[in-house]
Every structure is written in structure tokens, then in C-alpha cells.
Motif scaffolding. Sequence first.
Motif, mmCIF file in Angstrom:
data_model
loop_
_atom_site.group_PDB
_atom_site.id
_atom_site.type_symbol
_atom_site.label_atom_id
_atom_site.label_comp_id
_atom_site.label_asym_id
_atom_site.label_seq_id
_atom_site.Cartn_x
_atom_site.Cartn_y
_atom_site.Cartn_z
ATOM 1 N N THR A 54 0.823 -1.205 0.000
ATOM 2 C CA THR A 54 0.000 0.000 0.000
ATOM 3 C C THR A 54 0.862 1.262 0.000
ATOM 4 O O THR A 54 2.069 1.208 0.227
ATOM 5 N N THR A 55 0.211 2.394 -0.214
ATOM 6 C CA THR A 55 0.917 3.670 -0.279
ATOM 7 C C THR A 55 1.574 4.040 1.049
ATOM 8 O O THR A 55 2.640 4.661 1.058
ATOM 9 N N THR A 56 0.943 3.702 2.166
ATOM 10 C CA THR A 56 1.463 3.994 3.502
ATOM 11 C C THR A 56 0.999 2.920 4.473
ATOM 12 O O THR A 56 0.059 2.161 4.180
ATOM 13 N N GLY A 187 10.206 6.366 5.335
ATOM 14 C CA GLY A 187 11.616 6.658 5.120
ATOM 15 C C GLY A 187 12.512 6.382 6.305
ATOM 16 O O GLY A 187 13.725 6.224 6.140
ATOM 17 N N ASN A 188 11.961 6.306 7.509
ATOM 18 C CA ASN A 188 12.793 6.053 8.689
ATOM 19 C C ASN A 188 12.761 4.604 9.158
ATOM 20 O O ASN A 188 13.358 4.270 10.183
ATOM 21 N N LYS A 189 12.077 3.732 8.409
ATOM 22 C CA LYS A 189 11.934 2.353 8.850
ATOM 23 C C LYS A 189 13.147 1.505 8.451
ATOM 24 O O LYS A 189 13.979 1.894 7.631
ATOM 25 N N ILE A 190 13.208 0.301 8.993
ATOM 26 C CA ILE A 190 14.370 -0.573 8.810
ATOM 27 C C ILE A 190 14.495 -1.017 7.351
ATOM 28 O O ILE A 190 15.596 -1.229 6.843
ATOM 29 N N VAL A 191 13.372 -1.147 6.665
ATOM 30 C CA VAL A 191 13.310 -1.303 5.207
ATOM 31 C C VAL A 191 12.369 -0.219 4.710
ATOM 32 O O VAL A 191 11.271 -0.050 5.244
ATOM 33 N N THR A 192 12.784 0.549 3.717
ATOM 34 C CA THR A 192 11.968 1.660 3.258
ATOM 35 C C THR A 192 11.715 1.594 1.761
ATOM 36 O O THR A 192 12.545 1.116 0.989
ATOM 37 N N THR A 193 10.531 2.090 1.393
ATOM 38 C CA THR A 193 10.216 2.341 -0.010
ATOM 39 C C THR A 193 10.034 3.846 -0.218
ATOM 40 O O THR A 193 9.390 4.262 -1.167
ATOM 41 N N THR A 194 10.582 4.640 0.660
ATOM 42 C CA THR A 194 10.414 6.091 0.833
ATOM 43 C C THR A 194 9.093 6.400 1.510
ATOM 44 O O THR A 194 9.019 7.222 2.403
ATOM 45 N N ASN A 195 8.055 5.781 1.088
ATOM 46 C CA ASN A 195 6.744 5.847 1.715
ATOM 47 C C ASN A 195 6.013 4.594 1.266
ATOM 48 O O ASN A 195 6.045 4.252 0.093
ATOM 49 N N SER A 236 3.057 2.027 -5.868
ATOM 50 C CA SER A 236 3.510 2.113 -7.253
ATOM 51 C C SER A 236 4.632 1.112 -7.525
ATOM 52 O O SER A 236 5.347 0.677 -6.616
ATOM 53 N N SER A 237 4.799 0.797 -8.780
ATOM 54 C CA SER A 237 5.858 -0.131 -9.180
ATOM 55 C C SER A 237 7.236 0.419 -8.852
ATOM 56 O O SER A 237 8.145 -0.329 -8.471
ATOM 57 N N VAL A 238 7.413 1.719 -8.981
ATOM 58 C CA VAL A 238 8.719 2.327 -8.716
ATOM 59 C C VAL A 238 9.103 2.157 -7.247
ATOM 60 O O VAL A 238 10.228 1.760 -6.915
ATOM 61 N N LEU A 239 8.158 2.453 -6.348
ATOM 62 C CA LEU A 239 8.455 2.320 -4.924
ATOM 63 C C LEU A 239 8.584 0.848 -4.526
ATOM 64 O O LEU A 239 9.414 0.501 -3.670
#
Length: 378
Positions: A54-56, A187-195, A236-239
Motif C-alpha cells: 500500500t501507499t502507507t 523513510g525512517n523504517k528498517i526497510v523503506t520504499t520512501t513511503n 507504485s511499481s517504482v516504490l
Amino acid sequence: MPPILLSPPELTGAELPAVARTLASGWLAPAGPVPEAFEAALAGATGIPHVLATTTGTAALHLGYRVLGLRPGDEVWTSTLTFVATISPAVEMGAVPRFLDVAPESWTMDPGLLERELARAARAGRLPRVVVPVDLFGQCCDLDAIAALCDRWGVPVLCDSAAALGATQRGRPAGQGARLAVFSFNGNKIVTTTNGGALASDDPALIARARFLASQAKEKAPHYQHETTGYTYGLSSVLAAIGLAQLPALPARVAARRAVFGRYQAGLGDLPGVGFMPEPAWGRANRWLSVALFGGAGGTRLGAPDREAVRQALAAAGIESRPVWKPLHLQPAFRHAAAAGGEVAAGLFPAGLCLPSGSGLTPAQQDRVVDVVRGCFR
């Protein structure tokens, strides 16, 4: 000297090529092979077979509440020691929050208190629609005990494991055993997708329903047909490509953050009135954030500086830190909400401070943090 951040993102080096491949493929929307691969990788990492990216994390919580049938006036019970996003989607849906205190040995939802509250609610004929325990700062709640209690009264569990990817309870990954579990890739998590976030379940029907709602609830028709309302909540596919590139580093990052916590214990543990977030015997935290107590969980003692004095000294040295979550039952937004207990969480708030915890934090940087903290005691 450069600033030291609380939990900055760390890149593996594989993200840029992964994003380039995704862009070249033409798949940008929240559909196609990359989100599917990320969801499959998450299923492997969590041991929960059905996953929606999901987005967030907040969007995942919203979907979780929706597929569990939350309606206006329903009660939602959660830990008072958590970030507001745990409960905010439910409140926006018209639910009534009730905040439960935490157990001293874990700082997560107290199963004994939950049992007493469920028994009381059953006698009154008003059980909650859903119970939402929280895996705090990367430490799992006692999910086995909580799920068993909720099963006894037929109440589903939505576990907020937003910060707990890579943590375990009784040898099983965070969130495993709940009706639904939520993860965050902020962005601050142990694995990130930026959001980003994810909703996971053993029940394929719940995730299928969530996936339908996350794509604007479009019915199968040649035109846009809607029998209910939905959201644009798919990742999104990019994230997803960024997350897929990061996931293989998860075990190493857990080890690095646990080592950071161990160095804080070694460097600060001899100071008067200093303590640390405990780790119960049944859990292994990912130590997303290393949390120290200054003056004890109840106030300054033994002449030690208080939490705020330490935070300000760190800030003056260019070092980011953050108080532990202010308990939700003490937040003005929830001044009229019901609470059960709250003394433990209220005692932790004035004493608890999250220290820089990034998996890329160097020993030299950590020495700076330790030196500033120790300077507060001189």
C-alpha cells in the motif's frame, strides 16, 4: 560535524538499477510484476501468505479496519503507547477509541488488563469490533496471549507491526497470528520504499477485498462501475522496486540495530538512573529505535538529568533524538476517550528518549552520542 539523525534511510546500492529497470519496463502504476514480486517477498519475510502493498502504513490500517467491517459507533481498543496513526483511520470512520495500558516488561499491550477489560465488556454486552495491539519501536507485543484472549470472545486482532519487520515473538515473525497485520516502509523504517506499507493476512478473502478497495473499488465492467467507494492505496511499481531491492538486507539491518542498542547499554548503563527498553524472554526486537530512560520511568532520581535536558544537549550537538510516544489517552485529541489504566505508559513518557539508531550508524558516531549523554551527568 555533520548531524546524526535518529533513523535515516540506508541504501543497499541495488535500488537505482531496480528503479531503472522498472522505468524501462513501462510499469509505473500500482500493478504489474514488481509490486507482485515485492508482495511475494514480504510474504516470505513475514510468514504471512497473503500481502497487499500500500501507499502507507496508515492506508494499510484503514483498509484493515474497512475489511473487518468497522462501522460508526463501534469500539476499537488499542495500546495507549503508540503513534496516532494506529487509531486515526478508525476515528475518521466514526469508531470510538479505548486505550489500554502497557505491561512494564514489554511496553506493549498488557494481556492481563486486556483480559479483564474483555470480560467486563462481555458482561456489558459491548465488545470491541477490533483489538489493535502495537509492536512498539520494533518490539513485538505478546501476540499469542492477545490473540487467544480475543479468540475467546470472538474479537478480531489487527496487529500494528508498522515498525517491527524482522522482529519475532516466540520464534515467529511479527504480526504472524493476527487476523490482519500492518507494516510500514516509511523513510525512517528498517526497510523503506520512501513511503509505503503493507496489509497481510492468512485469509486470502480479506486481502482480496482490501485489494479491491485499494483500487477504487472498480467492479468488473467495460465502464467504471462502483457499488461502494474505494481508494487509490496501491503501492507504485517504482516504490515497490526500491523495497524489493532493500528486503534482502533485512537480517543484516536487524543485527546492526541490535548491535547499536548493545553499545548504548555498554556505554550508558553505568550512569545513575539510566535504564533501557526491556526485551521480554518471548521476543526478539529488531531495535528499530534504541530507547533509554533517564531518571527512571517516573521521574528524575539520584541527581540524574531528566529526559528533556539530555534531549536538548543532544540537539545542541547536532544529534537528533525524540521522546517516546506521548500516550494517546493524554493527547488533547482524545481528551474524552475512555482508557483502562495508563499509569505505566504515563510514567514512561517523561523519562523515555529514542536515541540515534540507524543501521548505518558508525561506532564513531555512536561514541559522539554517548559522550554528549555522559556529559550531562558531569
